[in-house]
Write a protein that holds these residues in place. Structure first.
Motif, PDB file in Angstrom:
ATOM      1  N   GLN A  20     -17.034 -29.851  -2.725  1.00 11.76           N
ATOM      2  CA  GLN A  20     -18.296 -29.383  -3.307  1.00 11.76           C
ATOM      3  C   GLN A  20     -18.204 -29.499  -4.837  1.00 11.76           C
ATOM      4  O   GLN A  20     -17.122 -29.411  -5.414  1.00 11.76           O
ATOM      5  CB  GLN A  20     -18.560 -27.930  -2.912  1.00 11.76           C
ATOM      6  CG  GLN A  20     -17.375 -26.999  -3.125  1.00 11.76           C
ATOM      7  CD  GLN A  20     -17.632 -25.581  -2.631  1.00 11.76           C
ATOM      8  OE1 GLN A  20     -18.744 -25.244  -2.243  1.00 11.76           O
ATOM      9  NE2 GLN A  20     -16.611 -24.738  -2.652  1.00 11.76           N
ATOM     10  N   VAL A  32     -21.641 -16.401  -4.250  1.00 16.16           N
ATOM     11  CA  VAL A  32     -22.870 -15.794  -4.785  1.00 16.16           C
ATOM     12  C   VAL A  32     -23.185 -14.513  -4.023  1.00 16.16           C
ATOM     13  O   VAL A  32     -22.828 -14.344  -2.874  1.00 16.16           O
ATOM     14  CB  VAL A  32     -24.081 -16.768  -4.691  1.00 16.16           C
ATOM     15  CG1 VAL A  32     -23.999 -17.852  -5.737  1.00 16.16           C
ATOM     16  CG2 VAL A  32     -24.218 -17.362  -3.295  1.00 16.16           C
ATOM     17  N   SER A  56     -19.241 -27.338  -6.714  1.00 13.91           N
ATOM     18  CA  SER A  56     -19.118 -25.975  -7.237  1.00 13.91           C
ATOM     19  C   SER A  56     -17.823 -25.794  -8.030  1.00 13.91           C
ATOM     20  O   SER A  56     -17.720 -24.886  -8.860  1.00 13.91           O
ATOM     21  CB  SER A  56     -19.162 -24.964  -6.096  1.00 13.91           C
ATOM     22  OG  SER A  56     -20.289 -25.179  -5.290  1.00 13.91           O
ATOM     23  N   ALA A 116     -26.460 -19.663  -9.524  1.00 16.16           N
ATOM     24  CA  ALA A 116     -25.919 -20.991  -9.253  1.00 16.16           C
ATOM     25  C   ALA A 116     -26.667 -21.592  -8.080  1.00 16.16           C
ATOM     26  O   ALA A 116     -27.239 -20.866  -7.261  1.00 16.16           O
ATOM     27  CB  ALA A 116     -24.432 -20.906  -8.928  1.00 16.16           C
ATOM     28  N   PHE A 117     -26.677 -22.900  -8.005  1.00 12.55           N
ATOM     29  CA  PHE A 117     -27.284 -23.577  -6.855  1.00 12.55           C
ATOM     30  C   PHE A 117     -26.588 -24.916  -6.618  1.00 12.55           C
ATOM     31  O   PHE A 117     -25.965 -25.463  -7.530  1.00 12.55           O
ATOM     32  CB  PHE A 117     -28.796 -23.792  -7.053  1.00 12.55           C
ATOM     33  CG  PHE A 117     -29.126 -24.613  -8.269  1.00 12.55           C
ATOM     34  CD1 PHE A 117     -29.342 -24.008  -9.496  1.00 12.55           C
ATOM     35  CD2 PHE A 117     -29.202 -26.004  -8.192  1.00 12.55           C
ATOM     36  CE1 PHE A 117     -29.641 -24.761 -10.637  1.00 12.55           C
ATOM     37  CE2 PHE A 117     -29.505 -26.760  -9.313  1.00 12.55           C
ATOM     38  CZ  PHE A 117     -29.722 -26.140 -10.544  1.00 12.55           C
ATOM     39  N   GLU A 142     -24.792 -29.706  -8.589  1.00 20.24           N
ATOM     40  CA  GLU A 142     -24.553 -28.286  -8.802  1.00 20.24           C
ATOM     41  C   GLU A 142     -25.304 -27.871 -10.061  1.00 20.24           C
ATOM     42  O   GLU A 142     -25.503 -28.684 -10.967  1.00 20.24           O
ATOM     43  CB  GLU A 142     -23.036 -28.085  -9.023  1.00 20.24           C
ATOM     44  CG  GLU A 142     -22.582 -26.670  -9.018  1.00 20.24           C
ATOM     45  CD  GLU A 142     -22.467 -26.132  -7.589  1.00 20.24           C
ATOM     46  OE1 GLU A 142     -22.542 -26.933  -6.647  1.00 20.24           O
ATOM     47  OE2 GLU A 142     -22.295 -24.905  -7.455  1.00 20.24           O
ATOM     48  N   GLY A 169     -28.648 -24.618  -1.471  1.00 22.00           N
ATOM     49  CA  GLY A 169     -28.082 -23.274  -1.396  1.00 22.00           C
ATOM     50  C   GLY A 169     -28.032 -22.692  -2.799  1.00 22.00           C
ATOM     51  O   GLY A 169     -27.896 -23.434  -3.775  1.00 22.00           O
ATOM     52  N   GLN A 227     -23.545 -34.603  -4.507  1.00 24.92           N
ATOM     53  CA  GLN A 227     -24.140 -33.267  -4.630  1.00 24.92           C
ATOM     54  C   GLN A 227     -24.593 -33.046  -6.073  1.00 24.92           C
ATOM     55  O   GLN A 227     -24.193 -33.774  -6.992  1.00 24.92           O
ATOM     56  CB  GLN A 227     -23.096 -32.193  -4.306  1.00 24.92           C
ATOM     57  CG  GLN A 227     -22.934 -31.910  -2.829  1.00 24.92           C
ATOM     58  CD  GLN A 227     -22.142 -30.632  -2.574  1.00 24.92           C
ATOM     59  OE1 GLN A 227     -21.467 -30.120  -3.460  1.00 24.92           O
ATOM     60  NE2 GLN A 227     -22.214 -30.137  -1.358  1.00 24.92           N
ATOM     61  N   ARG A 233     -15.792 -35.035   2.576  1.00 24.83           N
ATOM     62  CA  ARG A 233     -15.483 -34.149   3.710  1.00 24.83           C
ATOM     63  C   ARG A 233     -15.086 -34.990   4.919  1.00 24.83           C
ATOM     64  O   ARG A 233     -15.601 -36.103   5.101  1.00 24.83           O
ATOM     65  CB  ARG A 233     -16.694 -33.276   4.070  1.00 24.83           C
ATOM     66  CG  ARG A 233     -16.983 -32.262   2.985  1.00 24.83           C
ATOM     67  CD  ARG A 233     -18.055 -31.291   3.391  1.00 24.83           C
ATOM     68  NE  ARG A 233     -18.521 -30.559   2.215  1.00 24.83           N
ATOM     69  CZ  ARG A 233     -19.466 -29.654   2.234  1.00 24.83           C
ATOM     70  NH1 ARG A 233     -20.052 -29.349   3.357  1.00 24.83           N
ATOM     71  NH2 ARG A 233     -19.846 -29.041   1.120  1.00 24.83           N
ATOM     72  N   GLN A 285     -18.288 -25.215 -11.646  1.00 23.89           N
ATOM     73  CA  GLN A 285     -18.668 -23.914 -12.219  1.00 23.89           C
ATOM     74  C   GLN A 285     -17.447 -23.358 -12.954  1.00 23.89           C
ATOM     75  O   GLN A 285     -17.520 -22.943 -14.106  1.00 23.89           O
ATOM     76  CB  GLN A 285     -19.047 -22.925 -11.114  1.00 23.89           C
ATOM     77  CG  GLN A 285     -20.365 -23.208 -10.441  1.00 23.89           C
ATOM     78  CD  GLN A 285     -20.715 -22.074  -9.474  1.00 23.89           C
ATOM     79  OE1 GLN A 285     -20.377 -20.917  -9.687  1.00 23.89           O
ATOM     80  NE2 GLN A 285     -21.431 -22.421  -8.423  1.00 23.89           N
TER      81      GLN A 285
END
Ligand code: DAH
Length: 345
Positions: A176, A259, A178, A313-314, A218, A290, A216, A202, A181
């Motif tokens: 991800q 989150v 993420s 965050a998304f 983020e 998400g 993705q 993945r 972040q």
């Protein structure tokens, strides 16, 4: 007679080899092998010589004829190949040039730059980070410890580190974006408004909606007094800018470990206008991302005081944004190198 025949052969061969074009070669052929050609006349003379000498002279004459014919054939080939080379080298400066195809950006790159532009309007900047990642940045610092069940939902690809000193399972391909972040928050001080597009990996069975490698996006914001309505406002703005003003957006509760509270955003199906179709699996709505308020544990991991700063965050599947935008029914089309697909964009 023998001498005469040998003389004919030598003269013919040297003349043949001197010819520069088909016309000259034809003339020489006629001169020696034609009806009144030198060799033809000489052969006719054989009838006049003593009968016992005839076979020997006849054989010699045949040999001479064969040599002349073969030399003519070889010279013919030589001349025609030289002529074709010359033909190729000739350039017609008046003929129109061959138009070369001009490439263009891949649909993912188009969509990516469109999204970056939308977020730029509201003060976000884009960042980039590593695809090969440690367990810490991809999971641990995001409030997903080793035994957390959320790990099962992200089929992780581990790098084989057996030949190094790294603990097995520590280095992975990020599952991800993420991870960014943590990397950005470690380096930069809040307030922050950042988006991070990038590839993730993945261990998935490949089908129309899954790939083992996909894009993705983020995004996160950290400031004082950031609330859930800032998150909903930002995402609604983004989704309406990207999919069109008429698009409806709704948020549904969902759990993500990094989150609290967490949500999933849905957009109304543009194909059936919420009536239900195969594209939206008959629900009228399409799950698109998400999101949530950044968990205090995540802020603590990067030494940001959660009592002073809050953030949202998304994360969204960029590849999916592309297929939705262009109403493509198969994610695999994005990695298909067939130009008939790519030329449609
Ligand atoms: N990283 C999540 C995933 O790959 C998506 C996501 C959900 C990102 C919620 C977020 C978030 O930043 O707040 O499934």
């Amino acid at each position: 007679m023998e001498e005469e025949l040998i003389q004919i052969k030598n003269t013919a061969v040297s003349l043949i080899l001197d010819t520069k074009n088909q016309k000259e070669l034809e003339d020489i052929k006629l001169q020696f092998l034609g009806r009144n050609g030198k060799l033809t006349l000489a052969i006719r003379e054989i009838a006049k010589i003593a009968i016992e000498k005839r076979p020997e002279i006849g054989q010699l004459a045949n040999g001479v004829k064969q040599t002349i014919e073969e030399t003519i054939e070889e010279q013919e080939l030589r001349i025609s190949s030289q002529e074709s080379i010359k033909r190729k080298e000739r350039i017609d400066v008046t003929s129109p040039g061959i138009k070369s195809n001009i490439g263009h950006l891949h649909p993912i790159t188009y969509v990516l730059s469109e999204i970056v532009d939308i977020f730029k309007k509201i003060g976000f900047q884009a960042a980039d980070g590593p695809e090969i990642e440690t367990d810490y940045y991809n999971f641990e610092a995001l409030n997903i410890p080793k035994d957390h069940p959320a790990r099962d939902t992200q089929q992780t690809l581990y790098l084989d580190t057996r030949k190094s000193k790294v603990t097995p399972g520590e280095i992975i391909l990020r599952t991800q974006t993420s991870n960014m972040q943590i990397r950005v928050m470690e380096k930069m001080k809040p307030p922050l408004r950042v988006i991070v597009p990038g590839k993730v990996f993945r261990y998935e069975q490949v089908d129309t909606s899954h790939g083992f490698e996909f894009w993705q996006l983020e995004g996160f914001m950290i400031d004082k007094k950031v609330t859930l309505s800032d998150l909903f406002g930002t995402l609604t703005f983004f989704l309406k800018e990207f999919f069109g003003k008429e698009t409806k957006v709704k948020f549904v509760c969902h759990n993500f470990p990094f989150v609290e509270p967490g949500a999933e955003a849905y957009i109304s199906c543009s194909i059936c206008k919420e009536k239900g179709c195969s594209f939206c699996k008959n629900s009228g709505w399409i799950e698109i991302l998400g999101a949530g308020m950044i968990h205090p544990n995540v802020l603590k991991a990067v030494k940001i005081d959660p009592n002073l700063w809050q953030g949202f965050a998304f994360g969204t599947g960029l590849s999916r944004m592309v297929t939705l935008k262009y109403q493509m029914n198969d994610l695999r089309l994005l990695t298909n190198p067939d130009l008939r697909i790519l030329e449609q964009f």
